[in-house]
Design a protein around this motif. Structure first.
Motif, PDB file in Angstrom:
ATOM      1  N   SER A  30       0.844  -1.184   0.000  1.00 34.98           N
ATOM      2  CA  SER A  30       0.000   0.000   0.000  1.00 34.98           C
ATOM      3  C   SER A  30       0.883   1.240   0.000  1.00 34.98           C
ATOM      4  CB  SER A  30      -0.952   0.006   1.204  1.00 34.98           C
ATOM      5  OG  SER A  30      -1.953   0.997   1.035  1.00 34.98           O
ATOM      6  N   GLY A  31       0.243   2.409   0.150  1.00 38.03           N
ATOM      7  CA  GLY A  31       0.989   3.660   0.215  1.00 38.03           C
ATOM      8  C   GLY A  31       1.576   4.097  -1.101  1.00 38.03           C
ATOM      9  N   VAL A  32       0.897   3.812  -2.221  1.00 38.31           N
ATOM     10  CA  VAL A  32       1.406   4.232  -3.529  1.00 38.31           C
ATOM     11  C   VAL A  32       1.171   5.728  -3.738  1.00 38.31           C
ATOM     12  CG1 VAL A  32       1.138   3.952  -6.026  1.00 38.31           C
ATOM     13  CG2 VAL A  32       1.202   1.946  -4.541  1.00 38.31           C
ATOM     14  N   THR A  33       0.021   6.229  -3.245  1.00 38.81           N
ATOM     15  CA  THR A  33      -0.282   7.653  -3.361  1.00 38.81           C
ATOM     16  C   THR A  33      -0.575   8.233  -1.987  1.00 38.81           C
ATOM     17  OG1 THR A  33      -2.702   7.526  -3.588  1.00 38.81           O
ATOM     18  CG2 THR A  33      -1.394   7.119  -5.571  1.00 38.81           C
ATOM     19  N   ASP A  34      -0.662   9.550  -1.943  1.00 40.29           N
ATOM     20  CA  ASP A  34      -0.937  10.246  -0.693  1.00 40.29           C
ATOM     21  C   ASP A  34      -2.332   9.936  -0.170  1.00 40.29           C
ATOM     22  OD1 ASP A  34      -0.065  12.030   1.320  1.00 40.29           O
ATOM     23  OD2 ASP A  34      -1.258  13.646   0.454  1.00 40.29           O
ATOM     24  N   SER A  35      -3.220   9.437  -1.039  1.00 43.18           N
ATOM     25  CA  SER A  35      -4.592   9.122  -0.629  1.00 43.18           C
ATOM     26  C   SER A  35      -4.703   7.773   0.069  1.00 43.18           C
ATOM     27  CB  SER A  35      -5.515   9.134  -1.851  1.00 43.18           C
ATOM     28  OG  SER A  35      -5.540  10.409  -2.460  1.00 43.18           O
ATOM     29  N   ALA A  71       5.362  11.641  -7.613  1.00 42.50           N
ATOM     30  CA  ALA A  71       4.356  11.559  -8.667  1.00 42.50           C
ATOM     31  C   ALA A  71       4.556  10.289  -9.485  1.00 42.50           C
ATOM     32  CB  ALA A  71       4.434  12.787  -9.566  1.00 42.50           C
ATOM     33  N   TYR A  72       3.427   9.611  -9.772  1.00 43.31           N
ATOM     34  CA  TYR A  72       3.495   8.407 -10.605  1.00 43.31           C
ATOM     35  C   TYR A  72       3.641   8.802 -12.064  1.00 43.31           C
ATOM     36  CZ  TYR A  72       2.189   4.448 -13.392  1.00 43.31           C
ATOM     37  OH  TYR A  72       2.194   3.479 -14.343  1.00 43.31           O
ATOM     38  N   ARG A  73       4.583   8.167 -12.746  1.00 42.18           N
ATOM     39  CA  ARG A  73       4.719   8.300 -14.190  1.00 42.18           C
ATOM     40  C   ARG A  73       4.864   6.907 -14.777  1.00 42.18           C
ATOM     41  NH1 ARG A  73       7.969  12.438 -12.209  1.00 42.18           N
ATOM     42  NH2 ARG A  73       7.324  14.544 -12.796  1.00 42.18           N
ATOM     43  N   PRO A  74       4.221   6.637 -15.910  1.00 43.25           N
ATOM     44  CA  PRO A  74       4.354   5.316 -16.537  1.00 43.25           C
ATOM     45  C   PRO A  74       5.815   4.951 -16.764  1.00 43.25           C
ATOM     46  CG  PRO A  74       2.636   6.590 -17.614  1.00 43.25           C
ATOM     47  CD  PRO A  74       3.340   7.529 -16.674  1.00 43.25           C
TER      48      PRO A  74
END
Length: 278
Positions: A30-35, A71-74
């Motif tokens: 878990s914890g991939v994004t701030d949400s 930030a996620y980038r492909p």
């Protein structure tokens, strides 16, 4: 229990907790994004509960993969990897290919459901999904963590919980129950009563957005089965309809809606209960 710190630079990395040994093996991330604050809290609680349990296999926990909320980038290796993708590469180094992987994510206001990163569903992935006690299963076309792990040969699914960066204890309790029941269904954890559910499969998401700025008032609720042209709400004086058959996974509360803001998400076209038609 083994605690491993994985780093890609001095200040960027994540912590992996390894409990038990041998097969079967499953990893929760878990914890991939701030949400994903609720998902982080769920796996921390699971970690504490598992310390006193007898395990029949291996359990790997990564409560917070993206600690700095990068930030996620492909992952496009032709132009170089993003920091996020380097974190994924490090995760792959630590999780054996024999392990099943479940990503735990939060989406506030959504019905709990499972996402699977596949157009064609392999039997091995079906077996993983069947152990997760959440009824609704949706094919996912996005290119997030599960997509990247799928490309690297893992059987992976994503569990969507109704939580966010902020969360209630009851939401964490529900997430812990899902994880612990999954472990029981897989046979990694001895439980007096197994919790299996009959799954309903859907083709993907249909996202309904505001066409103009105005007050949106919903007229349906989450978990409603609908047919095409069902009115889901009103934007000012105009009806907002769903063009697809499916299940309401999310419907906004009344709000002042901006152009292109999401007001509803529909799981498209149930394919059947308890089986997948490919």
């Amino acid at each position: 229990m083994q605690v491993e710190r994985a780093s890609i630079s001095i200040d960027i990395g994540f912590t992996l907790y390894r409990l038990g040994k041998d097969l079967p093996c499953i990893a929760f991330v878990s914890g991939v994004t701030d949400s994903d604050g609720g998902g982080y809290a769920v796996l921390r609680r699971v970690l504490e509960e598992l310390k006193s349990k007898t395990l029949h296999g291996s359990i790997l926990l990564v409560p917070q993969l993206n600690e700095l909320n990068l930030a996620y980038r492909p992952c496009t290796y032709t132009s170089g990897s993003s920091i996020f993708c380097k974190l994924v590469d490090k995760l792959v180094e630590l999780i054996p290919r024999e392990c099943l992987v479940v990503e735990v994510r939060c989406r506030r206001g959504f019905v709990e459901h499972i996402l699977i990163p596949s157009k064609v569903i392999e039997e091995s992935l079906i077996r993983l999904v069947e152990t997760i006690p959440i009824e609704y299963v949706v094919k996912d076309k996005s290119k997030g963590l599960a997509y990247e792990l799928k490309k690297r040969g893992y059987n992976v699914a994503t569990v969507i919980l109704n939580c966010g960066k902020e969360f209630d204890h009851s939401e964490v309790d529900k997430g812990v129950e899902v994880v612990m029941d999954t472990l029981g269904n897989l046979g990694l954890l001895k439980k007096k009563k197994l919790n299996h559910v009959k799954h309903r499969y859907y083709e993907g998401y249909y996202v309904i957005r505001c066409s103009n700025r105005g007050i949106f008032i919903p007229s349906i609720t989450n978990c409603t089965d609908i047919v095409a042209q069902t009115v889901v709400g009103a934007l000012e004086e105009s009806e907002v309809r769903s063009p697809v058959n499916g299940l309401v996974l999310y419907i906004s509360r009344p709000k002042l809606c901006d152009i292109d803001e999401v007001v509803s998400v529909i799981a498209i076209e149930a394919l059947g209960e308890g089986s997948i038609h490919q």
